[in-house]
Write a protein that holds these residues in place. Structure first.
Motif, PDB file in Angstrom:
ATOM      1  N   ALA A 102      21.851 -10.301  17.769  1.00  0.00           N
ATOM      2  CA  ALA A 102      22.551  -9.115  18.285  1.00  0.00           C
ATOM      3  C   ALA A 102      23.490  -9.507  19.416  1.00  0.00           C
ATOM      4  CB  ALA A 102      21.552  -8.067  18.749  1.00  0.00           C
ATOM      5  N   ALA A 139      27.715  -9.466  18.961  1.00  0.00           N
ATOM      6  CA  ALA A 139      28.179  -8.233  19.606  1.00  0.00           C
ATOM      7  C   ALA A 139      29.698  -8.170  19.709  1.00  0.00           C
ATOM      8  CB  ALA A 139      27.557  -8.114  20.997  1.00  0.00           C
ATOM      9  N   ARG A 180      25.886  -5.004  14.445  1.00  0.00           N
ATOM     10  CA  ARG A 180      24.595  -4.620  15.011  1.00  0.00           C
ATOM     11  C   ARG A 180      23.483  -5.312  14.249  1.00  0.00           C
ATOM     12  NH1 ARG A 180      23.416   0.131  13.760  1.00  0.00           N
ATOM     13  NH2 ARG A 180      25.034   0.508  12.189  1.00  0.00           N
ATOM     14  N   THR A 234      21.502  -1.748  18.893  1.00  0.00           N
ATOM     15  CA  THR A 234      21.488  -3.145  18.464  1.00  0.00           C
ATOM     16  C   THR A 234      20.477  -3.916  19.303  1.00  0.00           C
ATOM     17  OG1 THR A 234      22.896  -5.030  17.862  1.00  0.00           O
ATOM     18  CG2 THR A 234      23.323  -3.993  20.001  1.00  0.00           C
TER      19      THR A 234
END
Length: 250
Positions: free
Chosen positions: A165, A169, A174, A237
């Protein structure tokens, strides 16, 4: 209008149980769904249940050659992935002192290695903003004698979700862990059958089996996967979503 209209998904380990339920739900919500599984007859039957939006690609996620073939086919058919569900997994009963090398390698190769390389090889196809869902297990949080290797691989999957995650990002991808408790599936039934009768895990057969008084249904896990896959979770996430009837929480 479906929640996943015009999206392309991959669900591994989709021949039965939770994976099949997720594939059916995604297709019902408008997604084109690629299903993988090791056993052709079961996979073909699963695709028949999913309907015309389902596409079967037989293979073993622990085999990197099979993964290359899978993603080549997805590239030719769809050219992208909006949703990836890394669900393929196995569990073998083996108390400390009786764990065999064969069982260890099978569990680690499918559950851990398979997850790592499924996601890695999917990266070129994953669209910015895609959703990746990794299937963990409540066994990672509960001490069930005889399931140490299985539980360790599922704990590792939770860790992967956090790290990936963070790494993805910047692309808006996610990555979340979905953690079921005991669910009525062929996999659970097969695992329980391997336990000596007096040692069957209390996670599946206590009275009651969970604080809600029952074990789960695959469609209940599929509903949680739909949440993580769709637009209702765009600010989620690195999380772990428990769908376990309260077994790890109460």
């Amino acid at each position: 209008m479906g929640q996943l209209d015009n999206r392309t998904a991959l669900v591994t380990g989709a021949s039965s149980g939770i994976g099949l339920a997720i594939a059916r739900r995604f297709a019902a919500e408008g997604a084109s769904v690629h299903l993988t599984g090791r056993r052709k007859a079961e996979l073909d039957a699963a695709v028949a249940q999913v309907g015309p939006r389902g596409h079967a690609v037989q293979g073993d996620t622990s085999d990197l050659g099979d993964l290359d073939r899978l993603f080549t086919e997805i590239t030719h058919r769809s050219g992208r992935l909006d949703i990836l569900v890394a669900n393929a997994g196995v569990g073998d009963y083996g108390p400390l002192g009786a764990i065999t090398e064969e069982e260890f390698e099978r569990t680690v190769s499918i559950n851990f290695k398979g997850t790592v390389f499924t996601v890695q090889k999917a990266l070129p196809l994953l669209k910015d903003g895609a959703s990746v869902i990794l299937l963990s297990s409540s066994s990672a949080l509960r001490a069930t004698p005889g399931l140490s290797v299985y539980a360790a691989t599922k704990a590792a999957i939770r860790s992967l979700a956090r790290t990936w995650a963070a790494e993805l990002a910047d692309r808006g991808i996610r990555v979340n862990a979905l953690t079921p408790g005991p669910v009525e599936t062929p996999g659970l039934n097969g695992l329980l059958a391997a336990f000596p009768p007096g040692d069957r895990p209390t996670a599946a057969h206590p009275a009651p089996p969970t604080p809600l008084g029952r074990i789960g249904r695959p469609d209940e896990i599929a509903s949680a996967a739909l949440y993580l896959a769709g637009d209702n979770s765009t600010f989620t996430t690195g999380a772990e979503l428990f769908v376990d009837g309260g077994a790890t929480q109460l």
